[in-house]
Structures are given as C-alpha cells and as structure tokens.
Motif scaffolding. Structure first.
Motif: not given
Ligand SMILES: Nc1ncnc2c1ncn2[C@@H]1O[C@H](COP(=O)(O)OP(=O)(O)OP(=O)(O)O)[C@@H](O)[C@H]1O
Ligand SMILES: [Mg+2]
Lengths: 645, 251
Positions: B174-180, B182-190, B205-209, B244-251
């Motif tokens: 989903t990294s190359a996708l526009d935000p709107e 992302i969800k349609e791809v993640l839904d397929v993956m789910k 996508e930590m939500g997905f994770a 450290l990593f989590l603190s950097q990406i989760l805000h």
C-alpha cells in the motif's frame, strides 16, 4: 535518542565478510565460462566460431600482404561473376602489368584478352551478362618479374595462354573500365558487349537471352585519332569533326562516346553505332571522357512515354520474358494472402489491403503495356476473393502458415526447379539465374529478405548481448560493433570476396550474397534498437514474471520483449525504411536493382538522357513505399498505444 | 541435508540466512519459521533488509549462507526447485508491476496458461472469479494504465492468486497508494488472511498488523531483532530498538 540507536547498532553489528568465491582468473573463468556443461559447450563453440572467422579473415589479409604469397594471390572467380581485385598488390608493389586470359564458352570463338591494368581493381561483372566465362587466368608483372596468378578458389593452376596482342583486339562491354593496348597505345573502353576487331570490323556475336532495347551501358572509346578517323570513314553513320576535336582536346587521342542499340537477339554495332559529340549533335554534348552531359533543355520534360515503354524492364529487369507469369503468380500469392488476412483481421491489415487493392484497380485502368491490365485486374479479383474467403471462414492458422511459406514458395517460383522437369522442351519451372532478377522485383526481394531476416536475428543479437554467458555476449558485441563500423558497400563487396574464402567450393549466387550482406548489416542496427527498448523496461517486469512462476525465456518473450519492441517501433521502422533505400547500393556489385535499371534505360539510345522522367518515377515509387511503411508504423503505434503505462 | 527433511515444523523455514550485496551485509543470520495459515507482518526502518528478506523466499534475491526451505523444497541453485517454489509462492509488489501491454484479464491468465498449462477458457473463468473476489470484475478488458492505483494493486493480487499459491508475499503493497485507496487493498488482504492463506507482509500499516497479524517481526540493520505477537509487540516490546521504532512511527 537517535544517537543512542546508532551506538547500540554499531556495537551489535558483527562485521562479517561475504563468502569469497574462488578468486583470480581461473575462478572467473570457471564461474563464467564453464559453470555448467552447456555453458562450457557454448564457450567451445564460441571459440571455434571466432577461430574460424579470424583465421579466415587474417589469412586473407596476411596472404594479401605477404610478398612471398603473391604469386598465389587469388584473383579469379570462376563461372559467371568476375571481381578481380588486387588492391593490395597494387598499393604495396609496383605492378607493371597484369595480363588476363579469359576463355568463354557460348560465343562463337573464345575471347583472349590482354589487359594492361593501371588500376587497383578490375570488375568484370558485366562479362557474365552476355558471356559465360569458363576460366580465367592471369599473369602479373611485379618489378619486372612475372608471376602466375592462381585461382585460389579452385586451388589449382589454370593453364595460361599467352595472348598475342597483335592478333586481335576486342572491345568488350558492360560496366567495365579496362585498358588495353592497340599498337602500343593505351586504349580505354567501357561499354556493352560489343566487339570490334582491329580492322574495325564489327563482329556479330551471340548476345544470349537479351531483351529488346536493353542497353547495358555506353561504349567509350579512347582510340588513337588516326584509328578513329578511319573508323569514321568506314562507317557512314559516324559524325566527327576531327579538327574540332583536336583543337578542343589538344591531343592526338580522341575521346568519344558510342551509344548503341541492340535490337533483337543480336546487336550489330555497324548498324546502330552513333558517335555523338557536342558540336554536331543537336541533342547531346560531349563532356569529359566517359561522361556525357545531356542538354536537358532541348529535351524538355515531356517524354513520359519512357516509363510505360520500359515498364517491364523497370519492374523485373532481365527476368526472362517468357517466364513472366511466374512473377505474376508470386504477386497473386501475395494478393491472395493479403485478401485472406484482410478478411480475418479488421483494422490496420484491412486498411492496408484496401489501399493496395484500390491502387491495383486504378493501375488496371491506366494505359500500361497491353495484356498487363488483365493480369492486374486479376490481382484485384484474387485479393477480393481472398477477402471473402477470409471473412467467412476465418482460416487464421492456414493464413499464418501461408505467410510463412509464401517466401520460400516465391523464391522457388522465381528461381525455378529444373530445366528437365517434366521434359526438357517445356519445363514447368525452368531455372532462372538470380542474375536475371532485376528492377523493382529485385529491390523488393532484397528489402523483404533483409527486413524479415534481420528482425529475428537482431532480436537474438540484442538478447545475446545481454546474456549472462560471456561467450555469447562477447560474440554479439563483437558482431554488432564490427558490422556497425563498416559501410554497407564494404560489406557488399566483402560478401563477394570473402564468402568464397569461407565457403570454398560453393558457388553462392550474387543475389544471395547481397541478401546475406544486407541482412547481416541490418541485423546489427536492429540489435541496437532492440537493446535500447529492452533497457527501457524496468526490472520489475522481469521480477513480476519470475514471481508468477514464468521461466526466464517466458518472461523475456511474453512480457519484456513485446514492451521493448513497442517502445522502439519508430526506430525499427526508420531502419527498415533506410534498408529499403539502401538496397540501391547493390548496383555497385553489379546487380540491376530498380534504380540501376532506370539508369540503364536512360542510357538506351532510344531514351538517351531522359533522366528527369526516370528519376522522378523512381523517386515517386520509393517515396510511395517508404511513406506507406512509416504510415503503417504510426498506425501500429497508435493502435498499440492503448495500454501504455 | 535439509533436502530430505519434510518440514513438519513450518511451511517456510529460514535458518541463519545471510546475504551480501558486494561487501554490504544486508541479511545477518535471519532465522524464522512460518506455520501454514499464519500471517506474519514484517516491519522495520527503511533499508533494514525487509524487502531483501522476503525476496529471498522466492529467489528474486539469492542468499549466500544458510537454508531456506519452502514447503519442503530447499532453495538452491537447482532451477527446478526455484521454478517449483515460485509457482507456489505469489508476490505482490509495492509498484504493482502489472504487465502494461496486456489487459487485466490477460495479466491474470498469463501464468496459469503458460506455467500451469491451463486451457484458455479455464484460465479465464478462474481469472473472472478472482477479479470478482478482489472487487473489479468490470475492469477485465481494460489495460493496467487505465486503472487507479488501488485497482491495479488488486489486479496484482488477483494475478498472484491465479497461480493458486500456498504462500503470498506482500512487499509494502500500500506504500505507493493514495490514502483513500489503501483501505480497498487492505480489505482484500484481510479477506485473504481469513481464508487461511499463509502470508508474509512487509508493511508500515500498523493497524493492519494489529488486527490481522499472528506475529510481527521487527528488522533492523539486517537482523531479526524481535519476533512477537501483535499485542506484546505494540504494548510491551522486548527490545529498545523496537521501542524506538514504534515511538517514531506511532504518534
Ligand atoms: N540490488 C542491490 N544492490 C546493492 N544494495 C542493495 C540492493 N538492494 C538493496 N540494497 C541495499 O540493501 C539494504 C536493504 O534494502 P531493502 O530494500 O531490503 O530495505 P527495506 O527494509 O525493504 O527498506 P524500505 O523500507 O525502504 O523498502 C539497503 O541499504 C539497500 O540500499
Ligand atoms: Mg522495501
């Protein structure tokens, strides 16, 4: 924080070196050239190929340079086409004299000619147009010593017959520049097959299978003034003002141009000779030796009848006139296939076929040579029938096979099978020497063969250049870079001289050699075009192919190559157009392509100097086809453009 | 040695996998075992070797040391093994890598026809079914260039699924996708995860994770730093580097 991370990571990094492959030269060799059995095989084959071609070429060069080898220097090619090139000898050693002895069969008596050469090469190609040479041998005088030149092709000496210059003097024609001795005076001449003996009596001789009105060149005599004067006296038709000439050239030699017309099977110079010089001819004026400039203004531009009158000649050259239906049948085959294809595939193919069909119908109504209209109309009908068949039956596979097989079928149709089958009196497909192919027919054959063969070869070379096997890639790089570094003319000449060296004993016909040369040349450029296309395709395409389980070659041929080719269509078509026009260069090795035939028509006494009409016509024909090609390419681009990224 | 071994222990087994780009040590002794049906999310800072790692699993990258055994087949230089593994492992790329000269349908049917030797009609039926599943059956005759990013990525998923793989690899899908989108791809993956597909997903996508992953693997400097359940990974990471990593990406 960030600082912290860096420190910790540095601590925990266990620096390890990659496992080293067996280093050094041997390691590289093993890894790159012999890592698998087929790679090893490739390596050996590649080395063998390089060995054969290099030793062939080097042998040729070294033999040519080494004085020791000179007496064995090859100068003769047997049978029909004679290219006698001794440039190396001439440039490195002072050649005093070269004496050729040429025997031919077919004419009533053998020709024995002594040539005193002062040029570095002698092209005797046009001999073969009238006379079958059975053997040729030569002596060369170097620094006062006389050497026998040996036929290296046959690897045997040919008995030399010492000619007696005082015995007979013949003027031999064609596109020949030769000099020979008349009473100690050098005499240059060039021109068609014309024989003049020393007493200026014209000898009629068999001209073989010659078409009416074919003039093969110009005779340019460089005679002693006295001799020419006598000639003028004995021939009522010669107009010459000797005083004028002398004054003008301040010379005891006289330069004149003889054009002559062959009517029917035999040509007699006595009947037809015209010596034209500027001050007496209303039409033409004399230029320099061997060059005639035509006073175009007095000709006007209105002699378009030259085209329809010479149409057959322009279209098929000297293709035997009683076999012309074979050319027509070839065209019918193409028309049928085109019609079928148009019935099956709508869009571009149908458009193309429609345009050709319309052009054919128009042609059928134009006043060309009588009888031909029926053939042309038939073409349109066959195309139409093919269209109906294709439309209703959709014989896709059959049509594709038809196209694939059409080329060999046409080649067989045009070159024939046997003079004996089914019986010697009336053979169905008698042999037609490829030298008889000419005109637009030859131009097309050369271009089509070049295009059709150089395309796949070029693709293979481009793929080979990117191969991970060094033997293949080095070979391809060498091939491409060497061929691209050499002019096409050189390749055409080389194909003439070198092919007999590489394939001793084989008589490869001139046309075939030209086809090979053109294909080799075009393939190198093709390869670079394709490589450019391949480079423009991102590696992700390969990876996606691999990831879905396609093998390497499948990824290449199904995914990468189609995109790469599409990206370089303009370059490829540009190259095909160039190739189509470059076929005109074959006239340099004696083939009578479209342009060369047009030139010969302009040298015909009946149509002498009608350059504008003929050149305009050839230019138009070349333009129509090249424009057609670029139009088709643009259509293909747009129709493929749908899915561009 | 590992060849004969039937891997009851996991559908993917990586042991001490090492890889170098020249002298640069990208993967340093990675050992992971993935069970059938598991969804593994791989995360880590940029340049840590995540892509390189999942690409070694279908041999888009070659590893130089260690063993990788996929469904009982060891990855070696043997081309037959590589082909066998590749036809069982599907991959979805960040940049989609669809074949632009083929229609959507042809993109999906290409491999089944050429690799699985399916008949065209059969492959097309399957393709339509898959396009239905990823929600874009109406785009079958279009070319990739005519689709939106999210649609393209879904075609890419359908294309990978057409080979009926046992394992799916996703490299930042989903990294190359526009935000709107992302969800349609993640839904397929789910949806795919729910059907029990074994999946390795590199994603930020930590939500997905959190929602889908069975385990999360954290990479840093070419090392596997932490392997944990989503709950522990987000709530009590074991390693400082993870924190450290989590603190950097989760805000
Ligand atoms: N073909 C290559 N040759 C040399 N170095 C490479 C190559 N591919 C990747 N690298 C290097 O290997 C390291 C790991 O790359 P990789 O693509 O696996 O990182 P990543 O974790 O996927 O990062 P990102 O999150 O940015 O995608 C990077 O430092 C990269 O520069
Ligand atoms: Mg990455």
């Amino acid at each position: 924080m960030a600082n912290n991370l860096d420190n910790r990571s540095l601590e925990s990094v266990n620096v390890e070196k990659p496992p080293v492959a067996t280093g050094g030269v041997l390691g590289w060799l093993r890894e790159n050239l012999f890592n698998t059995w087929y790679n090893a095989l490739l390596t050996f084959l590649g080395l063998l190929l390089i060995y054969v071609s290099v030793t062939g070429a080097v042998g040729f060069i070294i033999d040519g340079l080494d004085e020791e080898f000179l007496p064995n220097y090859q100068l003769s090619i047997q049978d029909q086409n004679l290219v006698l090139d001794f440039g190396d000898i001439q440039s490195r050693f002072k050649v005093d004299e070269v004496i050729f002895t040429i025997e031919h069969s077919g004419a009533s008596s053998p020709i024995v000619t002594t040539l005193n050469n002062s040029e570095s090469s002698v092209v005797l190609g046009a001999f073969s147009e009238q006379i079958k040479i059975s053997s040729i041998s030569a002596q060369i005088k170097l620094n006062g010593n006389q050497y026998q030149l040996v036929d290296r092709v046959a690897k045997q000496k040919i008995d030399i017959q010492v000619s007696k210059p005082e015995l007979e003097v013949y003027i031999l024609g064609g596109n020949i520049g030769v000099e020979y001795t008349v009473d100690g005076e050098a005499t240059a001449l060039r021109g068609p097959s014309t024989l003049l003996n020393r007493d200026h009596q014209v000898e009629d001789f068999e001209l073989g299978n010659m078409d009416e009105n074919i003039v093969l060149g110009n005779v340019v005599l460089n005679y002693e003034l006295e001799t020419l004067y006598q000639l003028v006296e004995s021939e009522g038709q010669l107009y010459l003002s000797v005083e004028d000439f002398q004054r003008r050239f301040n010379s005891t030699k006289i330069f004149a141009r003889v054009d002559y017309l062959l009517d029917g099977q035999t040509g007699s110079i006595r009947e037809n000779i015209k010596i034209i010089e500027g001050f007496s001819s209303p039409r033409l004026q004399l230029g320099t030796v061997g060059n005639l400039s035509v006073d175009h203004m007095s000709l006007g531009f209105n002699h378009w009848e030259v085209i329809p009158n010479n149409l057959t000649l322009l279209m098929v050259g000297r293709f035997p006139r009683d076999q012309l239906e074979r050319v027509w049948f070839s065209m019918y085959l193409v028309a049928l296939l085109l019609g079928l294809s148009a019935g099956i595939w709508p869009g571009l193919v149908r458009l193309l076929a429609g345009v050709s069909g319309a052009a054919t119908v128009i042609l059928a109504f134009l006043p060309f040579a009588p009888g031909v209209q029926f053939w042309i109309a038939g073409l349109a009908l066959v195309g139409l029938g093919g269209f109906a068949l294709g439309y209703f039956f959709q014989l896709r596979r059959l049509v594709i096979w038809g196209w694939v097989l059409s080329f060999p079928i046409i080649m067989v149709l045009l070159s024939g099978v046997s003079n004996e089958w089914p019986n010697a009196e009336d053979p169905v497909l008698s042999l037609v020497n490829t030298r008889e192919w000419g005109g637009l027919l030859l131009t097309f054959l050369l271009a089509i063969v070049g295009i059709v063969l150089s395309f796949p070869i070029g693709i293979l070379l481009a793929l080979g250049r990117r191969s991970k096997y060094p033997v293949i890639s080095v070979f391809c790089v060498l091939y491409i870079e060497i061929i691209r570094g050499v002019p096409l003319i050189t390749i055409l000449f080389m194909s003439r001289i070198l092919m007999p060296l590489f394939f001793p004993g084989f008589q490869i016909e001139e046309v075939i050699r030209a086809m090979v040369g053109i294909t080799m040349f075009s393939a190198a450029y093709m390869a670079e075009n394709v490589r450019g296309g391949l480079q423009s395709i991102p590696s992700g395409q390969f990876e996606a192919g691999y990831a879905v389980g396609l093998k390497g070659w499948q990824s290449m041929f199904l995914i990468v190559l189609p995109q790469a080719l599409r990206a370089v269509i303009p370059a490829i078509v540009g190259q095909f157009i160039a190739l189509f026009k470059d076929t005109t260069l074959v006239s340099i090795i004696g083939l009578l392509d479209f342009l060369r035939i047009a030139e010969s028509v302009a040298n015909n006494s009946n149509w002498l100097g009608l350059w504008y009409e003929l050149l305009a016509f050839t230019a138009l024909v070349y333009w129509v086809f090249t424009f057609g090609m670029s139009y088709v390419s643009r259509r293909i681009e747009t129709s493929l453009g749908v899915g561009t990224r | 040695m590992a060849k004969a071994e039937k891997s009851d222990e996991g559908i993917i087994v990586c042991r001490e996998v090492n890889k170098w780009f020249g002298d640069f040590h990208v993967l340093r002794g990675i050992s992971v075992t993935v069970q059938k049906g598991e969804v593994i999310v791989i995360c880590g800072p940029s340049g840590s070797g995540k892509s390189t790692f999942i690409r070694t699993i279908n041999r888009l990258e070659e590893h130089q040391k260690g063993d990788i055994i996929v469904d009982g087949i060891e990855l070696s230089n043997d081309l037959r093994n590589i082909d066998a593994i590749r036809s069982e492992v599907g991959m979805v790329f960040q940049q989609f890598n669809l074949f632009p000269h083929l229609t959507v349908k042809d993109n999906v049917t290409l491999a089944p026809i050429w690799v699985r030797k399916q008949r065209k009609s059969e492959a097309e039926a399957l393709a339509m079914q898959l396009l239905e599943r990823v929600g874009i059956p109406e785009q079958a005759e279009k070319y990739p260039g005519q689709l939106s990013g999210g649609q393209q990525q879904r075609v890419a998923i359908a294309r990978a699924l057409a080979m009926q793989p046992k394992i799916m690899l996703f490299d930042e899908p989903t990294s190359a996708l526009d935000p709107e989108m992302i969800k349609e791809v993640l839904d397929v993956m789910k949806e795919l995860a729910e059907t029990g597909m074994t999946m390795l997903v590199v994603t930020h996508e930590m939500g997905f994770a959190r929602e889908v992953a069975d385990r999360i693997i954290f990479f840093d400097y070419g090392q596997l730093v932490e392997e944990n359940t989503p709950e522990n990974f987000f709530n009590n990471p074991e390693h400082d580097r993870t924190k450290l990593f989590l603190s950097q990406i989760l805000h």
